[in-house]
Design an enzyme around this catalytic site. Structure first.
Site, PDB file in Angstrom:
ATOM      1  N   ASP A 387       0.802  -1.225   0.000  1.00  0.00           N
ATOM      2  CA  ASP A 387       0.000   0.000   0.000  1.00  0.00           C
ATOM      3  C   ASP A 387       0.833   1.273   0.000  1.00  0.00           C
ATOM      4  O   ASP A 387       0.331   2.339  -0.344  1.00  0.00           O
ATOM      5  CB  ASP A 387      -0.986  -0.008   1.166  1.00  0.00           C
ATOM      6  CG  ASP A 387      -2.142  -0.958   0.898  1.00  0.00           C
ATOM      7  OD1 ASP A 387      -2.426  -1.214  -0.293  1.00  0.00           O
ATOM      8  OD2 ASP A 387      -2.764  -1.442   1.849  1.00  0.00           O
ATOM      9  N   TYR A 468      -9.944   0.076   1.379  1.00  0.00           N
ATOM     10  CA  TYR A 468      -9.726  -0.117   2.813  1.00  0.00           C
ATOM     11  C   TYR A 468      -9.353   1.178   3.492  1.00  0.00           C
ATOM     12  O   TYR A 468      -8.573   1.961   2.968  1.00  0.00           O
ATOM     13  CB  TYR A 468      -8.554  -1.068   3.024  1.00  0.00           C
ATOM     14  CG  TYR A 468      -8.954  -2.478   3.356  1.00  0.00           C
ATOM     15  CD1 TYR A 468     -10.245  -2.929   3.153  1.00  0.00           C
ATOM     16  CD2 TYR A 468      -8.028  -3.370   3.863  1.00  0.00           C
ATOM     17  CE1 TYR A 468     -10.599  -4.225   3.449  1.00  0.00           C
ATOM     18  CE2 TYR A 468      -8.368  -4.680   4.152  1.00  0.00           C
ATOM     19  CZ  TYR A 468      -9.656  -5.098   3.944  1.00  0.00           C
ATOM     20  OH  TYR A 468      -9.985  -6.374   4.223  1.00  0.00           O
TER      21      TYR A 468
HETATM   22 CU   LIG Z   1      -8.628  -7.567   5.120  1.00  0.00          CU
END
Ligand SMILES: [Cu+2]
Ligand SMILES: *[C@@H]1O[C@H](CO)[C@@H](O)[C@H](O)[C@H]1NC(C)=O
Ligand SMILES: *[C@@H]1O[C@H](CO)[C@@H](O)[C@H](O)[C@H]1NC(C)=O
Ligand SMILES: *[C@@H]1O[C@H](CO)[C@@H](O)[C@H](O)[C@H]1NC(C)=O
Ligand SMILES: *[C@@H]1O[C@H](CO)[C@@H](O)[C@H](O)[C@H]1NC(C)=O
Ligand SMILES: *[C@@H]1O[C@H](CO)[C@@H](O)[C@H](O)[C@H]1NC(C)=O
Ligand SMILES: *[C@@H]1O[C@H](CO)[C@@H](O)[C@H](O)[C@H]1NC(C)=O
Length: 784
Positions: A387, A468
């Protein structure tokens, strides 16, 4: 099924609908003016000032602007302005500070030298050359002057290189090609998925892809399709079960072509084979995965009747008890002192953390966040995200007061320099005190009860990486404990469910009509450069072991006694460690040369904190997808000799060349002696995430949480929280109980405004315009 040398996930920037996708608007600063009824604080008159300049701070807007001028005027990098640059131009990706070397910073902080010279790192997207690359330069000394020079930045990369090749320089070209390709197969997508490409439909099909093979001039990706959903961002729940392998081996798109296709567990050699099969009788179709109310994150319906009453909440009736120098990002609270800084790839890092004037941690911050999936389809089967690639600092969200953090928290901005611009994230860091619902201490005796409130300080930020949202907390407790905690929420990155898999539930569970949860590991790497009462420290493994012994006082008739004891072992060489089975070992960083009043060596223990079990490391051995790009993920923590040449365990450019990454963490672990030396610990937070029906619509924070704590161990002579906690002692030996309070109690007359409970959110998000996901410059990613 398909050969893979390098696999990692990239999203072809062809996501037609993502063009319209605006994920994280930057939001306004909702300043919480101090309520007028609050007793005035001493520091209201003289603003709190850091004793030192923040030498860790990222570049100011002015510094970055001067560097941009320098780059355009004083170098021959052949730069095009990023707003005008295309696939074949050179441009600035980002500009950030290079951290000062530790000795220089410590000398300044100790008062024995001037602040260290500042240097900047510049990343250039070099696409005007035959081989496209990302190139790192260092520029200094700053501010720009006669002697300022630009040099390749190499010293902090284990590869010894300053550059990484860029396998996907043709983002715009690929976007256009993909539109074309999708148009060409609209007969197939209409028939199999019930939809086809409509470039102006924001909810239309959008492709994503991961690299499947990338070596020796050959670049193969596997792409799949999702339905977009620009408002709710639900596309990772809207996988479409059709996959295509694409050959992108040259920079000339006229050579690109689709190869194999995969649908309903069957691999087709070409698009014509798939078309032919579709015409044969008995051709089996997968179910459809369509959007609907099931992907909505909230439900505005009546709900449970008690929901109509607002819940208990947090207030701070007597004002805050911490001091912040907002300019220097210096915080002081109950004996703790620390500097904060931000970086575009990893968000907030803390520096020079002291407790009661003594050094504890020199640097504490995120390095990289990995999620690694598994599955039996061509994309999910090779899916992993690093990320940092998406610049998690840059993706820091504006925090919602009263919801993300208490209404009374202090909200601070962060800023980043991408291209020629400085982008400000207002209210993206919050700092607040909070009193837990349980005390830090209690004891009752026959005549006396004592209870101490457990109040702690939190530094929090949220980074929204596409589907997320990671919430990062640094938590400070009154006894000197420091906790690092992450929690994840948001949409899972789901897999298509065909309904006829041989190994049902092998990689997850069915969670909707045609959707399966997809097992994955989250591993987030942090650096903790501990300096426990000084820089020279030793890692001690304190084992709790069973033993059979015969003591002189044992009764001869019972024979030897089965019991347990403590065994201390020094960690003499650099190594990786895992959390002990049954917690049978404690890892304590001790200063062998500093003892407390009782002659015991002073230390800080590193231990799993509160979360869902112990933090994990990556389950997969030698991941095919990751190559060497994240070797820190294979064990729970690492203890190494700290070096200026090894400042970070990862580079956000590692994903571009996983087999030969800029930073290969495994090279840091090279057997050096580490007894009474300047140690650094790299530790992982994370969890095995096996989403289930409860992850729809969103993963919940208490099921996706992980934490590590640094706790004083013989560091003090006794518990220091006795002087900072607030509470009561009740003496009950007479007819009337007499409460004796330590610290101040609440007083009458505290009034609350509605906004102390329910802040005005109508200005949220309006001050700073749009942050689109990421510009296509930032390498492969889920952006338009
Ligand atoms: Cu997850
Ligand atoms: C400079 O970049 C442009 C593209 O932006 C390219 O056409 C040109 O050839 C480059 N010049 C040199 C000297 O490399
Ligand atoms: C920091 O240390 C590295 C490694 O020794 C060195 O290459 C670099 O020049 C130093 N940086 C500064 C600003 O002195
Ligand atoms: C789409 O079809 C046209 C016409 O057959 C062809 O020329 C073109 O190369 C195809 N494009 C892609 C990306 O498949
Ligand atoms: C403690 O410090 C002294 C003086 O710096 C040094 O000689 C000694 O080796 C140190 N002891 C240990 C155990 O490191
Ligand atoms: C992973 O790779 C390392 C280094 O190449 C090797 O020593 C180890 O045996 C491998 N582990 C597995 C399970 O393949
Ligand atoms: C974001 O961009 C859209 C489209 O350009 C525009 O309509 C909207 O007003 C912008 N929002 C903000 C907060 O600037």
């Amino acid at each position: 099924m398909f050969s893979t040398a390098k696999k990692h996930w990239v999203l072809i920037s062809a996501s037609i609908a993502f063009i319209f996708f605006v994920a994280t608007p930057i939001l306004p600063f909702i300043k919480h003016a101090r309520a007028s009824w609050l007793p005035s604080r001493d520091d209201d008159a003289t603003p709190f000032r850091s004793p030192k300049v923040n030498v860790f701070a990222d570049l100011s807007t002015k510094e970055a602007e001067d560097i941009v001028d320098f780059l355009f005027q004083k170098t021959n990098l052949n730069l095009t302005k990023s707003s005008l640059a295309g696939d074949n131009d050179n441009q600035i990706l980002l500009i950030e500070v290079i951290q000062p070397n530790k000795t220089d910073a410590l000398n300044y902080l100790a008062g024995s030298s001037d602040p260290p010279t500042r240097w900047a790192r510049v990343v250039i997207v070099q696409s005007a050359t035959e081989e496209a690359q990302f190139v790192n330069y260092r520029i200094g000394p700053l501010p720009i002057r006669e002697t300022t020079e630009i040099l390749p930045l190499e010293f902090c990369y284990s590869s010894g290189r300053s550059y990484v090749r860029n396998p996907l320089p043709f983002q715009e070209e690929l976007r256009l090609w993909s539109i074309n390709m999708l148009m060409n197969v609209s007969d197939i997508t209409r028939e199999l998925l019930g939809t086809s490409l409509n470039p102006v439909d924001p909810n239309g099909l959008s492709p994503g892809a991961r690299i499947s093979y990338d070596e020796k001039g050959t670049l193969i990706v596997w792409a799949d399709f999702s339905l977009s959903n620009p408002t709710g961002g639900t596309s990772t729940l809207l996988k479409q079960g059709l996959y295509v392998q694409i050959d992108l081996s040259t920079r000339d798109s006229s050579n690109w072509r689709s190869l194999q296709w995969y649908y309903n567990n069957i691999l087709y050699d070409s698009v014509d084979d798939l078309r032919k099969a579709m015409k044969t009788p008995g051709f089996k179709k997968s179910p459809l995965n369509t959007d609907g109310r099931w992907t909505e994150t909230v439900d505005f319906s009546e709900g449970h009747h008690d929901r109509n009453k607002p819940p208990p909440t947090n207030v701070q009736p007597m004002g805050g008890r911490y001091q912040i120098d907002e300019k220097e990002k210096f915080v002081s609270w109950m004996g703790f002192e620390l500097f904060m800084r931000t970086s575009s790839d990893t968000g907030v890092t803390l520096h020079d953390i002291k407790f009661n004037g003594e050094s504890v941690i020199y640097e504490l911050g995120l390095q990289e966040a990995l999620s690694h999936y598994a599955g039996d389809d061509p994309t999910q089967g090779g899916l992993e995200f690093l990320d940092g690639t998406f610049y998690m600092g840059r993706l820091m969200s504006e925090l919602v007061p009263g919801y993300d953090c208490p209404a009374y928290a202090t909200y601070l901005p962060s800023s980043y320099h991408f291209g020629e611009d400085t982008q400000v994230r207002e209210n993206s860091i919050c700092i607040f005190e909070h009193t837990a619902d349980y005390p830090i201490q209690r004891h009752s005796s026959a005549t006396r009860v004592s209870v101490s409130r457990n109040t702690y300080l939190v530094v929090r930020f949220v980074s929204t990486v596409w589907n997320y949202d990671y919430t990062f907390d640094y938590i400070f407790y009154l006894d000197g404990t420091i906790e690092v905690k992450i929690r994840a929420s948001g949409f899972i990155f789901a897999a298509f469910w065909t309904g006829n898999e041989a190994n049902e539930d092998e990689y997850g569970f069915r969670v909707h009509d045609a959707l399966a949860s997809s097992m994955h590991d989250h591993v987030l790497n942090f650096k903790a450069d501990l300096d426990v009462a000084g820089t020279d420290n030793t890692m001690v493994r304190l084992a709790i072991e069973p033993i059979t012994l015969e003591y002189p006082w044992d009764d001869v008739r019972t024979g030897p006694r089965n019991t347990m004891h403590l065994v201390q072992r020094l960690v003499e060489k650099e190594t990786g460690l895992d959390w002990a089975r049954n917690s049978g070992e404690m890892y304590i960083v001790m200063n062998q040369n500093k003892t407390n009043e009782w002659g015991e060596k002073r230390g800080y223990r590193i231990q799993p904190g509160s979360g869902v079990g112990s933090p994990i490391h990556l389950t997969i051995f030698n991941s095919t997808a990751l190559g060497k790009s994240a070797s820190w993920a294979s064990q729970d923590l690492w203890v190494l000799k700290r070096k200026d040449t090894e400042p970070k365990s990862a580079s956000s450019l590692n994903y571009l060349d996983p087999l030969d990454p800029l930073v290969d963490f495994s090279k840091f672990v090279d057997d050096e002696d580490i007894v009474q030396d300047d140690l650094v610990v790299f530790f992982n937070l994370g969890m095995h995430h096996v989403p289930h029906s409860g992850d729809i619509p969103n993963t919940l924070m208490h099921t996706a949480a992980s934490s590590v704590m640094f706790t004083p161990f013989n560091f003090h002579d006794r518990d220091p929280s006795r002087l900072t906690s607030q509470g009561v002692q009740l003496d009950i030996n007479s007819k009337k109980t007499k409460p004796r309070y330590f610290g101040r109690t609440y007083v009458e007359g505290a009034k609350l405004k509605k906004t102390d409970l329910e802040p005005d959110l109508t200005k949220f998000g309006l001050s700073s315009g749009n942050v689109s996901w990421v510009s296509n410059l930032l390498g492969p990613g889920p952006w338009a």
